[in-house]
Enzyme design. Structure first.
Site, PDB file in Angstrom:
ATOM      1  N   HIS A 119      19.981 -10.330 107.965  1.00 52.56           N
ATOM      2  CA  HIS A 119      19.018  -9.326 108.402  1.00 52.56           C
ATOM      3  C   HIS A 119      18.795  -8.372 107.232  1.00 52.56           C
ATOM      4  O   HIS A 119      19.680  -8.163 106.408  1.00 52.56           O
ATOM      5  CB  HIS A 119      19.602  -8.583 109.607  1.00 52.56           C
ATOM      6  CG  HIS A 119      18.676  -7.632 110.285  1.00 52.56           C
ATOM      7  ND1 HIS A 119      18.381  -6.385 109.768  1.00 52.56           N
ATOM      8  CD2 HIS A 119      18.010  -7.711 111.469  1.00 52.56           C
ATOM      9  CE1 HIS A 119      17.569  -5.749 110.594  1.00 52.56           C
ATOM     10  NE2 HIS A 119      17.319  -6.530 111.624  1.00 52.56           N
ATOM     11  N   ASP A 196      28.290  -8.080 108.936  1.00 51.13           N
ATOM     12  CA  ASP A 196      27.301  -7.531 109.864  1.00 51.13           C
ATOM     13  C   ASP A 196      27.552  -8.160 111.233  1.00 51.13           C
ATOM     14  O   ASP A 196      27.284  -9.339 111.446  1.00 51.13           O
ATOM     15  CB  ASP A 196      25.894  -7.857 109.360  1.00 51.13           C
ATOM     16  CG  ASP A 196      24.789  -7.395 110.304  1.00 51.13           C
ATOM     17  OD1 ASP A 196      25.092  -6.933 111.423  1.00 51.13           O
ATOM     18  OD2 ASP A 196      23.608  -7.509 109.922  1.00 51.13           O
ATOM     19  N   GLN A 199      24.751  -8.829 115.897  1.00 45.78           N
ATOM     20  CA  GLN A 199      24.567  -9.858 116.927  1.00 45.78           C
ATOM     21  C   GLN A 199      25.909 -10.389 117.428  1.00 45.78           C
ATOM     22  O   GLN A 199      26.114 -10.568 118.625  1.00 45.78           O
ATOM     23  CB  GLN A 199      23.726 -11.013 116.380  1.00 45.78           C
ATOM     24  CG  GLN A 199      22.311 -10.655 115.990  1.00 45.78           C
ATOM     25  CD  GLN A 199      21.448 -10.233 117.163  1.00 45.78           C
ATOM     26  OE1 GLN A 199      21.654 -10.659 118.296  1.00 45.78           O
ATOM     27  NE2 GLN A 199      20.475  -9.378 116.898  1.00 45.78           N
ATOM     28  N   LYS A 222      22.773  -2.966 121.348  1.00 47.12           N
ATOM     29  CA  LYS A 222      22.754  -4.407 121.596  1.00 47.12           C
ATOM     30  C   LYS A 222      23.895  -4.832 122.517  1.00 47.12           C
ATOM     31  O   LYS A 222      23.888  -5.941 123.052  1.00 47.12           O
ATOM     32  CB  LYS A 222      22.829  -5.180 120.276  1.00 47.12           C
ATOM     33  CG  LYS A 222      21.635  -4.971 119.350  1.00 47.12           C
ATOM     34  CD  LYS A 222      21.727  -5.858 118.129  1.00 47.12           C
ATOM     35  CE  LYS A 222      20.723  -5.480 117.061  1.00 47.12           C
ATOM     36  NZ  LYS A 222      19.327  -5.645 117.465  1.00 47.12           N
ATOM     37  N   CYS A 358      12.862  -9.170 110.787  1.00 47.26           N
ATOM     38  CA  CYS A 358      13.597  -8.429 109.741  1.00 47.26           C
ATOM     39  C   CYS A 358      14.495  -9.368 108.944  1.00 47.26           C
ATOM     40  O   CYS A 358      15.626  -9.022 108.590  1.00 47.26           O
ATOM     41  CB  CYS A 358      14.426  -7.291 110.344  1.00 47.26           C
ATOM     42  SG  CYS A 358      13.465  -6.049 111.209  1.00 47.26           S
TER      43      CYS A 358
END
Length: 401
Positions: A119, A196, A199, A222, A358
């Site tokens: 991302h 990261d 998700q 999220k 993104c």
């Protein structure tokens, strides 16, 4: 922990009381009633600020605020709640690492390895710090399975390699690289790893101790929590080595016109009045989630994505970019622009995302300018899948000659 029941889970979400079909949870998850109530009660009943006022209500609020930090530490199996820093979200967390940890240490010619699947939030901060320091960003390409090619790391790593930036789970394909293997390669070369988890934290929160992760970031919104609250996990020694990004109240120990001394981590990285409502809401989300079997919920979401993929695959021109039976289904149709399709789907009551997500370098690597993305959550149903397929059929009738 209760056995996962899709109908009971879905009933917890006020936003699903209308007739719409929500398939954009990878962008942001809907909020359960428990989170709505906790946030509302905070604004209705709470008084005072955290780590400042001495009266009883403010002290109780501070205790709740710090207890939320402990809940996040438990979620990630962090060794200490002081390894948890509150931020505005994943983007700010990664930028904080880039500016407060990496920038003071990078020298001209040093290398930052970043996977092409990232991302923009885990790419642009590294491009920025490379410009600022004279370091360079090295691309880790995809393998045949559309995953970051971790096996190439030994070839890419040089004596100048300093940082590896890698996503736990792609927000486009849903693919998950072998983090353990990647971290082992990086650490063997003395590199620091930024993961990261925006998700991944939703589907399978990382065990930061087992994986030996240096830095890990995710966003509350999220994970069924409020917007504007995020988390940065960092190993204690790394957080202590970071220079504060922002200066202000409560991040300092002593201040004079001759200088200042900072608090220890995490507080030295949390200048100013924090997003207390966001922290309380995220804490409520984690408490609520603890009643459900996340693995069963994830299996349900994946099964819905599989149903949708199998049904759509029967339509001419369908292409799927889904990896590893993920709950994310990125797809397109030959000769149909994703923007035209998503516009019609919106008119038919289907909420999903289309575009570059993104992740422009990843889309370029996949050979497309954009895709549609249906992201399934445990509150979705087989009826949602049917509605998506029927809406796609209606759109194709208009868009395909």
């Amino acid at each position: 922990m209760n056995v996962f029941n899709p109908a009971q889970f879905r009933a917890q979400f006020p936003a699903l009381q209308d007739a719409g079909v929500y398939l954009d949870s990878a962008a942001t998850a809907l909020k359960p009633e428990a989170v709505v109530e906790a946030t509302q009660q905070f604004y209705s009943l709470s008084a005072g600020n955290v780590h400042r006022s001495q009266f009883a209500e403010a002290q109780r609020l501070t205790a709740r605020y710090e207890a939320a930090r402990e809940k996040v530490a438990q979620l990630l199996n962090a060794p200490d709640d002081k390894t948890i820093v509150w931020t505005r979200g994943t983007t700010e967390s990664i930028n904080m690492v880039a500016q407060c940890y990496a920038r003071p240490r990078l020298q001209p010619g040093d290398e930052i390895i970043v996977s092409v699947a990232e991302h923009h939030a885990n790419l642009v901060p590294w491009l920025m710090v490379a410009q600022q320091t004279g370091a360079k960003v090295v691309k880790l390409p995809l393998n045949a399975q559309r995953l970051p090619d971790v096996d190439l790391l030994p070839e890419l790593i040089t004596p100048r390699s300093r940082i590896l930036a890698l996503g736990q789970m792609s927000n486009v394909t849903g693919g998950c690289p072998d983090l353990a293997r990647a971290i082992t390669f990086a650490h063997s070369a003395g590199m620091v790893v930024m993961v990261d988890g925006a998700q991944g934290a939703v589907h399978f929160p990382a065990d930061v101790q087992q994986l030996d992760i240096d830095f890990y970031a995710f966003s509350g919104h999220k994970l069924y929590g409020p917007t504007g609250i995020g988390v940065l996990y960092g190993k204690s020694e790394l957080l202590e080595a970071m220079s504060p990004w922002l200066g202000g109240g409560k991040m300092v120990h002593e201040v004079s016109f001759d200088g200042f001394t900072t608090q220890s981590a995490p507080w030295k990285l949390e200048a100013g009045t924090p997003n207390v409502a966001g922290v309380i809401g995220l804490s409520a989300a984690l408490e609520w989630l603890a009643d459900y079997d996340i693995n069963q919920a994830e299996s349900w979401s994946r099964s819905l994505a599989t149903l949708a993929e199998d049904a759509l695959a029967k339509r001419p021109g369908f292409r799927s970019f889904r990896c590893q039976d993920s709950s994310l289904l990125a797809f397109d149709f030959a000769g149909v622009h994703h923007s035209d399709m998503v516009t019609l789907l919106a008119e038919y009551g289907i909420a999903l995302r289309a575009g570059q997500h993104c992740a422009q370098p990843l889309l370029a690597e996949l050979g497309v300018t954009g895709t549609l993305r249906a992201s399934f959550a445990p509150y979705n149903t087989k009826s949602d899948v049917d509605a998506l397929v029927n809406a796609v059929d209606r759109a194709l009738e208009l868009l395909v000659d």
